[in-house]
Design an enzyme around this catalytic site. Structure first.
Site, PDB file in Angstrom:
ATOM      1  N   TYR A  67       0.824  -1.187  -0.070  1.00 59.92           N
ATOM      2  CA  TYR A  67      -0.154  -0.021   0.001  1.00 59.92           C
ATOM      3  C   TYR A  67       1.014   1.345  -0.161  1.00 59.92           C
ATOM      4  CZ  TYR A  67      -4.360  -2.023   0.092  1.00 59.92           C
ATOM      5  OH  TYR A  67      -5.687  -2.573  -0.353  1.00 59.92           O
ATOM      6  N   GLU A  99      -0.394 -26.743  15.866  1.00 63.37           N
ATOM      7  CA  GLU A  99      -0.807 -26.063  14.749  1.00 63.37           C
ATOM      8  C   GLU A  99      -2.169 -25.219  14.818  1.00 63.37           C
ATOM      9  OE1 GLU A  99      -1.786 -28.970  11.418  1.00 63.37           O
ATOM     10  OE2 GLU A  99      -2.793 -27.873  10.666  1.00 63.37           O
ATOM     11  N   ASP A 107      -2.291 -31.929  12.814  1.00 64.91           N
ATOM     12  CA  ASP A 107      -3.268 -32.550  12.260  1.00 64.91           C
ATOM     13  C   ASP A 107      -2.694 -33.948  11.697  1.00 64.91           C
ATOM     14  OD1 ASP A 107      -5.555 -31.159  12.758  1.00 64.91           O
ATOM     15  OD2 ASP A 107      -5.762 -30.186  10.779  1.00 64.91           O
TER      16      ASP A 107
END
Ligand SMILES: Nc1ncnc2c1ncn2[C@@H]1O[C@H](COP(=O)(O)OP(=O)(O)O)[C@@H](O)[C@H]1O
Ligand SMILES: [Mg+2]
Lengths: 363, 526
Positions: A104, A198, A250
């Site tokens: 930006y 995680e 996971d």
């Protein structure tokens, strides 16, 4: 305290000097009637190699010349110089910026403006490669924030907080790993290990269950792929403070890879050292855990299978454990998320699973 | 100024019944043909006089007659030779009466066009024509009609006025039924293209809506006038031979051939007659009709004659044609324009010269759009109809492979082809397009190919130049920023000077701008 501050100050000065040096080289080239150019290590895929010694991905020997004489290079070249100047301003003003803010900040600047954030991210990576320094060293951070919790005392080096200390158990949600924490000095800890998780929900659950006390661990939550600052922090805790690191993700190829990037680094950060923690250990959820703990599962999708097959060929996954787990995933065709443990009640994970796994890992 | 010979050949009734062959088939076509015939007569008269033409055309609408059709008054005025008063009635009131029955290039040839226009006006409006003319002395003004059955002028009035201003020229004013809105585009195209090949003419046109069109003169220079020449033995037909035999004073065939035909010396005559199987000593008047036909046929096959003399032709010339095209297309120095005039050539014993030009560039894209546009001319007359049946279209669209020259079907390009000849190979009586006579086709093809080779160089240079310019502008954009921020980066007050770097780049651009290498002349295909 003074000594520590000085250290941070010195690091900052070194980065500023490198940036200044870059500007000087360009100016001198122009004065010598030469189209300015710089040398960079090539980041193209055929120059990314896995270094078994370092146990991480590194760039090969190939270098490229970014030459402003080349019509296709001159725009990114100009953007690179602007970004270097922008970084130096950040350092001078002791400000930080996110990747998105860099994008930006160039908005509306004629001939420099980036077409997308991808383009500005790419230029920042160029600057890292050129200077051989991670962007965090010149105060540019990603948006994603991960968090840390545990008995660890740090001392800030950011302006206004210089010398201020904080114990990271002070806030029950954990502390965000932002620029201030990334640049802080580590003072002391009573923990003897680091447990990296995680997912945010599991992180919160573990704090509630006082897992940090039960396992005498510092808890870190990566929020998916671990941001670099988090990886740096993990590495520091491991190498500078001798804390073993255990990774808990996971039970699917994606979780597995989150662990692997912390251990061995990622291909798109191959130009940087100091991010990988080769001694970190992945303790679960393994495919074999799914069988052993009879975890509730979901079927592997085609995408999961494809990814598993890719990983099986990846040089980082050639270890026995990894190969065995990949094969098992493929065999059972199932995966399990961390949430799967809720089936056994809320405390099962702290009472049974984690102690088992940590013990197996030699903790 | 050349000598003017007047004589009559045949009646007007035939053309009254067959006026469509002369281009008067409907009101819109008639309007266009009327202007064209009168303007061409005017241009001829000015060229014969040897002055740059000043032509004034005005159409006024008199009254409506039907859906789209109206009665119009048409006036065409010029500064040409003028017509001697005693010839005015017959020149404008008798079909096939005229001054152009000699072998040289001119626009009209049959003593037909102007008169049939008047005839058409008369039968559609029942109004007389008014012809005003002066050859330098008094001004004569005739009002007259045509007696169609007897092919004779009927003079309604004849006035003579003193010529104080010293005017010379002719003004014809007639009434006709026409359709201006449907012929407007064609008329404009006709005048524009006429101006293109007559850059020394000033043409003013006021249309029925009161709009003024001016096609300005850009030069006083005119092409050298054509000379009258004797016929070439191969280009003459049986009728020509018969007429020449009728008037000859020569007593032998050898003398006859030598005297009345161009490029035939005693030795050639002897050799030719022997090959034709006719006794060179024979009296031409005693030639039997069979022998005459044999003679003409033998002439066609004999290849010992010299090439036909092209001095009777009046090409426009590369310089004038270039001026005309540049002016009418409004080309700038940035556009490509190349004109070539081929050496004289012949077909069937008729001499002809091909002139061709190609214009290419931004101006054409802006004014005419993309695609290949064709302008065809025969003896300096624009051909506006049946483009796709003509030889030029065939050469442009079927024979030449433009890809070889970096030209694509939508390139902004104009092709101009002018054929001048004592006999244009028209395909139809309407004289709208030229047939693909092999010799003519080959000359047109070679002319355009030789220009296209220059065009290819131009186009590749354009492409290179555009690329170099783009490069330069990129450096001009980025180098200052590099200098600015690298200076700021190392705390310097003043950015380093990038001018030497920019100079190195612009040097490359000027290299690409350097003049064209001459195109090597390649061997032409037969
Ligand atoms: N504007 C004019 N100025 C001088 N002579 C003219 C003009 N218009 C016509 N004539 C004469 O009238 C003759 C007949 O004209 P026209 O019927 O158009 O036949 P053509 O032009 O074929 O000879 C011409 O040959 C010419 O001598
Ligand atoms: Mg005429």
């Amino acid at each position: 305290m003074r000594r520590r501050l000085k250290l941070a100050e010195k690091r900052r000065a070194a980065v500023e000097l490198a940036l200044k040096q870059l500007g000087k080289i360009i100016c001198e080239q122009i004065e010598n009637r030469e189209f300015p150019w710089i040398m960079l290590q090539s980041r193209s895929t055929d120059n990314i190699v896995y270094d078994p010694e370092l146990r991480q991905y590194v760039l090969g020997d190939r270098v490229i010349r970014r030459h402003s004489r080349n019509i296709r290079h001159i725009r990114p070249f100009t953007q690179l110089i602007w970004t270097a100047w922008f970084a130096r301003e950040l350092l001078k003003l002791r400000k930080t910026s996110t990747l998105r803010e860099v994008y930006y900040s160039a908005r509306g600047l004629r001939d420099i403006e980036f077409k997308s954030q991808d383009e500005s991210d790419e230029i920042i990576t160029d600057l890292e490669t050129a200077l051989n320094m991670p962007r965090e060293s010149f105060n540019i951070y990603p948006e994603e924030r991960s968090a840390i919790f545990g008995d660890l005392t740090i001392e800030y080096t950011v302006p206004g907080y210089e010398g201020k200390r904080l114990n990271l158990t002070e806030h029950p949600d954990g502390m965000m790993i932002g620029p201030a924490l990334s640049t802080a000095e580590i003072v002391e800890t009573s923990a003897d290990k680091v447990l990296v998780i995680e997912k945010g929900a599991m992180f919160t659950r573990l704090i509630e269950e006082k897992a940090h006390k039960r396992f005498n661990a510092i808890l870190i939550h990566t929020a998916g792929q671990a941001p670099r600052a988090t990886r740096t922090l993990i590495k520091r805790l491991n190498e500078e403070h001798g804390l073993p690191v255990y990774l808990f993700t996971d039970g699917d190829p994606w979780g597995m890879h989150i662990a692997m990037v912390i251990i061995s680094g990622s291909a798109n950060a191959a130009h940087l050292r100091g991010l990988a923690t080769p001694d970190a250990k992945w303790i679960g959820v393994w495919a074999t855990d799914i069988i052993r703990y009879k975890l509730p599962t979901e079927n592997l999708t085609d995408k999961d299978v494809k990814r598993l097959k890719e990983l099986k060929r990846d040089p980082r996954y050639q270890g026995e454990l990894w190969q065995r787990e990949i094969d098992t995933f493929l065999e059972i065709g199932q995966k399990a998320e961390l949430e799967a443990f809720s089936r056994y009640g809320l405390t099962y994970i702290v009472d049974r699973y984690l102690p088992d796994k940590l013990e197996e890992a030699g903790a | 100024m050349s000598e003017t010979i007047y004589k009559s050949i045949s009646p007007s009734d035939f053309f009254y019944r067959n006026r469509e062959i002369a281009g008067f088939s409907n009101p819109s076509r008639a309007m266009y043909s009327a202007i064209r015939e009168l303007v061409e007569n005017s241009l001829d008269a000015c060229e014969i006089r040897g002055v740059p033409p000043d032509i004034y055309i005005r159409i006024r609408e008199i009254s409506e007659t039907g859906s789209g059709t109206s009665i119009y008054a048409l006036r065409v005025e010029d500064n040409g030779t003028g017509v001697p008063p005693e010839h005015i009635p017959r020149c404008f009131g008798q079909v096939l009466y005229g001054s152009k029955y000699i072998l040289k290039q001119s626009r009209g040839t049959f003593g037909l066009g102007g008169t049939i226009t008047i005839l058409y006006g008369q039968i559609t409006t029942h109004k007389p024509v008014r012809v005003t003319s002066s050859t330098g002395g008094d001004i004569h003004e005739y009002e007259m009609m045509i007696d169609i059955v007897h092919n004779k002028p009927i003079i309604l009035s004849h006035r003579v006025r003193a010529n104080r201003a010293g005017w010379r020229g002719t003004a014809v004013e007639l009434y006709l039924e026409g359709d201006y809105s449907r012929s407007m585009y064609r008329i404009y195209e006709y005048l524009k293209q006429t101006a293109m090949v007559n850059p020394y003419a000033e043409i003013t046109f006021i249309d029925p809506r009161g709009r003024l069109y001016r096609f300005e003169r850009v030069t006083e220079e005119m092409p050298p006038p054509p000379r009258a020449v004797k016929p070439h033995p191969q280009g003459a037909d049986v009728e020509t031979y018969r007429r020449l035999i009728a008037i000859t004073g020569e007593k032998t065939m050898k003398g006859f051939m030598t005297r009345h035909f161009q490029g035939v010396g005693p030795a050639t005559a002897e050799k030719f007659l022997q090959e034709a199987g006719i006794d060179p000593g024979k009296n031409p008047k005693s030639l039997s009709p069979e022998e005459l036909v044999k003679l003409v046929r033998a002439a066609r096959e004999f290849n010992g004659f010299q090439r036909p003399d092209p001095s009777c032709l009046s090409p426009i010339g590369e310089h004038l044609l270039e001026m005309g095209i540049r002016k009418e297309l409004g080309l700038t120095d940035d556009d490509f324009l190349k004109v070539v005039q081929r050496r004289p050539s012949t077909y069937l014993g008729y001499p002809f010269i091909v002139e061709a030009a190609i214009a290419y560039g931004k101006t054409i894209e802006r004014r005419l759009g993309r695609g290949i546009k064709i302008y065809r001319f025969a003896n300096r007359i624009p051909l506006l109809f049946d483009e796709s049946s003509g030889v030029v279209w065939k050469v442009v669209h079927k024979i030449i492979n433009w890809g070889t020259y970096k030209v694509s079907p939508d390139s902004p390009m104009v092709v101009v082809v002018h054929v001048c000849s004592t006999k244009i190979p028209y395909k139809t009586v309407g004289k709208e397009y030229m047939a693909d006579q092999p010799e003519v086709e080959r000359e047109i093809t070679n002319a355009l190919r030789s220009i296209a080779r220059h065009l290819r160089l131009y186009i590749s240079r354009r492409i290179r130049l555009a690329k170099e310019r783009r490069r330069l502008s990129i450096f001009e954009k980025y180098l200052p920023k590099i200098a600015e921020f690298s200076a700021k980066l190392c705390d310097r007050e003043k950015p380093p000077d990038i001018k030497p770097l920019l100079k190195a780049v612009s040097l490359e651009v000027s290299e690409a701008e350097s003049p064209l290498r001459e195109v090597p002349e390649l061997e032409e295909e037969a």
